[in-house]
Design a protein around this motif. Sequence first.
Motif, PDB file in Angstrom:
ATOM      1  N   ALA A 146       0.822  -1.223   0.000  1.00  0.00           N
ATOM      2  CA  ALA A 146       0.000   0.000   0.000  1.00  0.00           C
ATOM      3  C   ALA A 146       0.849   1.262   0.000  1.00  0.00           C
ATOM      4  O   ALA A 146       0.313   2.362  -0.103  1.00  0.00           O
ATOM      5  N   ALA A 147       2.176   1.102   0.087  1.00  0.00           N
ATOM      6  CA  ALA A 147       3.035   2.270   0.305  1.00  0.00           C
ATOM      7  C   ALA A 147       2.855   3.350  -0.758  1.00  0.00           C
ATOM      8  O   ALA A 147       2.834   4.537  -0.447  1.00  0.00           O
ATOM      9  N   ASP A 148       2.737   2.925  -2.015  1.00  0.00           N
ATOM     10  CA  ASP A 148       2.709   3.962  -3.061  1.00  0.00           C
ATOM     11  C   ASP A 148       1.300   4.294  -3.534  1.00  0.00           C
ATOM     12  O   ASP A 148       1.113   4.893  -4.577  1.00  0.00           O
ATOM     13  N   ASP A 149       0.315   3.915  -2.755  1.00  0.00           N
ATOM     14  CA  ASP A 149      -1.065   4.183  -3.165  1.00  0.00           C
ATOM     15  C   ASP A 149      -1.599   5.433  -2.461  1.00  0.00           C
ATOM     16  O   ASP A 149      -1.982   5.372  -1.296  1.00  0.00           O
ATOM     17  N   PHE A 150      -1.608   6.536  -3.179  1.00  0.00           N
ATOM     18  CA  PHE A 150      -2.177   7.773  -2.633  1.00  0.00           C
ATOM     19  C   PHE A 150      -3.468   8.143  -3.358  1.00  0.00           C
ATOM     20  O   PHE A 150      -3.862   9.311  -3.381  1.00  0.00           O
ATOM     21  N   ALA A 151      -4.092   7.145  -3.950  1.00  0.00           N
ATOM     22  CA  ALA A 151      -5.425   7.288  -4.542  1.00  0.00           C
ATOM     23  C   ALA A 151      -5.512   8.416  -5.555  1.00  0.00           C
ATOM     24  O   ALA A 151      -6.524   9.108  -5.632  1.00  0.00           O
ATOM     25  N   LEU A 152      -4.476   8.589  -6.358  1.00  0.00           N
ATOM     26  CA  LEU A 152      -4.532   9.653  -7.374  1.00  0.00           C
ATOM     27  C   LEU A 152      -5.671   9.399  -8.354  1.00  0.00           C
ATOM     28  O   LEU A 152      -6.292  10.319  -8.857  1.00  0.00           O
ATOM     29  N   ASP A 153      -5.941   8.096  -8.624  1.00  0.00           N
ATOM     30  CA  ASP A 153      -7.025   7.760  -9.555  1.00  0.00           C
ATOM     31  C   ASP A 153      -8.384   8.237  -9.046  1.00  0.00           C
ATOM     32  O   ASP A 153      -9.248   8.624  -9.817  1.00  0.00           O
ATOM     33  N   LEU A 154      -8.553   8.204  -7.712  1.00  0.00           N
ATOM     34  CA  LEU A 154      -9.861   8.570  -7.142  1.00  0.00           C
ATOM     35  C   LEU A 154      -9.970  10.066  -6.877  1.00  0.00           C
ATOM     36  O   LEU A 154     -11.054  10.569  -6.597  1.00  0.00           O
TER      37      LEU A 154
END
Lengths: 463, 470
Positions: free
Chosen positions: A280-288
């Motif tokens: 999950a480290a690189d998931d900053f929800a840019l898509d959302l």
Amino acid sequence: MIRLALGVELRGLLRSPLRLLFLIVVLVVGWVVIGQGQADVERWQMAIQEGEAAQSESIEEARSWFSEGVTGPADRPWINLTQAHYQDYFAATRISRLPAPLAGIAFASAEHGAVTMRLNRFADPLVAHGSEIENPALDAAGGLDLVTVLSLLIPLLVLALGVELGGYERSSGLLSLVRVQSGRDSAWIWARCLAVGLIVTVVALALCGLAVSKGGVTLGDGAPLFSLVVIYVGVWTALLALVASISRDPSHGAVLLGGAWILLCVIIPSLAVEQSAALAADDFALDLTVEARGERGATYDLSESDLYAAVYERFPDLRAVEPDPRNAGVRYARDGVRFAGLEERMRGRHALASSQSDLVSMMACASPTLALTHALEGLAGRGPAAAQAFRESAVAAIGDRTERVIRADWGPDSLGAEHFESLIEASPGAVALPPFGVQRELLILGGWLLGLLFLAASRTQRA
Amino acid sequence: MGSIFWNEWRGLLRDGRGRLVFGLGVLLAALSAWASAATFAAQEAAQAAAVDTARCAWDEREGDSPHSRAHFGDYVFRPSGVMSALDPGLQAVTGRVVFTEAHRQNDAMHHPQQAASGLLRFDRLEPSSVLQVLAALVIVLAGFGVVSAERESGRLKLLQVQGVKPWQLLLGKAAALWSIGLAICFVVVGANVLLVEGMDLGRVLVFFLTHALLLWVVAALVTCVSAGAKRSGTSAAVLLSFWVAGAIILPRLAAMSASALDPLPGRDAFQAAMQEDREKGLDGHNPLDERRKKLEQEILAEYGVQTRAELPVRLGGLIMQADDEYGAKVWDKHFGELEEHLLRQDAFAGKFSFVNPFQAVDRLSMAISGTGLSSHLEFLRQTEDYRRELVRRLNEEDAYGVELNAEGRLQRTTTQDFFLSFKSFEYSPLGLNELVGRQEADLLALSLWVLGATAALALTSRGMAGGIVS
């Protein structure tokens, strides 16, 4: 022999204040968390009711304007219920996630997905919040609910009741005595292990029975819970038998059992959490967030033909009601394109989440505790799969709503009360999620049980 | 005493079980330091990339009025902070992204690990957990027979005959056990200092000392229990129960009790109460709103004109700012109450630190690392300050960034440079003194545990000298 061993274990339990205290602690904690779980389910249902009350206020307000023959309130003259946009706004019914029958057993789950959300064409279930405000300082502690009691405390109860088993007989010379007298020393150890397992099974089943009865669940629906717990206790009993077959003295046995508990209940799950954090480290929800906002804005830059092509790709039936002139339907066409973007994001999220779910599946094989936790969260309808299923239902309902609103706007008829009522009727309301299958976890636990029994049996034979 | 100390180490390294326990402890410590540093680096890079992406979206947008830009808003991505490599604290359960926009405050959203929520019931193998949970366990496993085994084998009497005083024996044994924990502590902290750039060495030192104190408490208690137990089996059972209760059960029980005894309001109820207060203010988007009309009259009077058209400023911008200022007051009131509630729950859970040293150190560790509740609330506060400043500047530009054109009508003078002058959100972490100062109860609890464990060691040695414990 089992009856004899059971008598010995029960007498031992009654004579040992520490063991009896531990058993009582497990029962009391279990009873308290079942009560807390039930209270949590009531809060869940209350959140749904509050949502429905807010929804009916909005619907009744619109109905009153229709019955008065006006298109909106006097103090907000821009509201016009003959427009599809305002019909969608005031028919903002709620889509709710009904709690699973056993929801109370996993009330401390870290899954805080939304349980009810407003349904209109602008809703975004991918960023919706849950109905409760969480205190992260308490959430981070890991939570104490029936799942924790069953997965962590029940194995400890097996350990507490059987810690000296085998080692005591060997160090005190009792085992030789049994061998001389009956020639069945290993049968005595097995019988004692089974007796401990039976006592713990009764305790665990009593707690599960209480949870099932409080949740108003039929015995049939509760069967997966009972099966999982019985096999799980079996796994720890088999582990006890394995340790009993090799422990030289009670101290050796205590260290081996404690070590096994720590490995299976703490270290392997910790490794899994660490791996999950790395995923999950690189998931900053840019898509959302940033990208979703950009996509919404980009619908304004599309040419009319591209816009209609994109809408028809997702909603082919709308071709039949294409407005004339085309530019009259552009505003709602953008909503159709935005919805297609939402669906795309949901699919992307699903793919991202699958790496986490693959990790859980893999780690569940490495620890029976993880397998049980995963299965119980699923049975309680609290796991990520339940949250994902609800999001999918909500997105499908938004798709249906969007299509209806576009059709209403593009269609030749002027909108009235019957259109408004049809929007409400077409909304799904409460969604009961499909039951969670625990076959895989049952197989994993069964595999552990058979493997440990085999090891214990072969070890006993060698001894 | 020195020879007792070194004897313990020799015994540990000679015994296969001891080697396994110590070796596994060091291996897990190194593994955790490496994994944590790698996760931290990936997270930092991703956070920086996310900030850049949001900034590009802001900078590249053209043709906006200040008001539409205020609705376009900006995203804040929570930075982890360099000390989170040692203790990520609450970060797995708090949202990472906050959308800042005009008129409303949004909650932090997106907890990516929720996709594996079943796992979040368990502790991460982070450096702080290794020290609080695993190093303590290594001490328990290495030390449960530290005195009782000597007694069982008869060596205790031999040592007494040789003139070893009980306090020398217990202190030597406790120091040896402590040094085992400290060795793991050195591996974890040292590896992080080497692997993670920009570590705050002052904080690292305080972090190390805090964990060293916990490990002393554990080492002293293990020695006392082992000295008091007649059999090593009893000692092992008591110490493992202590460890399970302190590291696994009590923190959960504390959290459940705090939540059950003083429950938080539901999100809908909280938002409804806020909405109710918000509706008492003016509605900047509703031209028929009475309060808006009143404010309009006040502004017209202030400029000495009769109609909107005569104003040298855009009325909309001033009204929106008044609307936002009122909204900010409402938020301050409600969020202030919620914050107090969260802190009250946290303080209740913190009382368990007096019965559980693991919890005292866990809370202090998060505070030192800037990843505890206070830091999270501070992040939310700074995000709200950022939002207010963003919206204020945009509203003021909306109101005053105009000039009269040749036809005597207002036209905008806002250029792209104005939007480019905005800086991304930057979080200023709270200072160490302030953070630790807020954990007075935990500091007191840890001090009491250190004193209590040391006193217990002294009393046990006195008991051994007096033959009470023999």
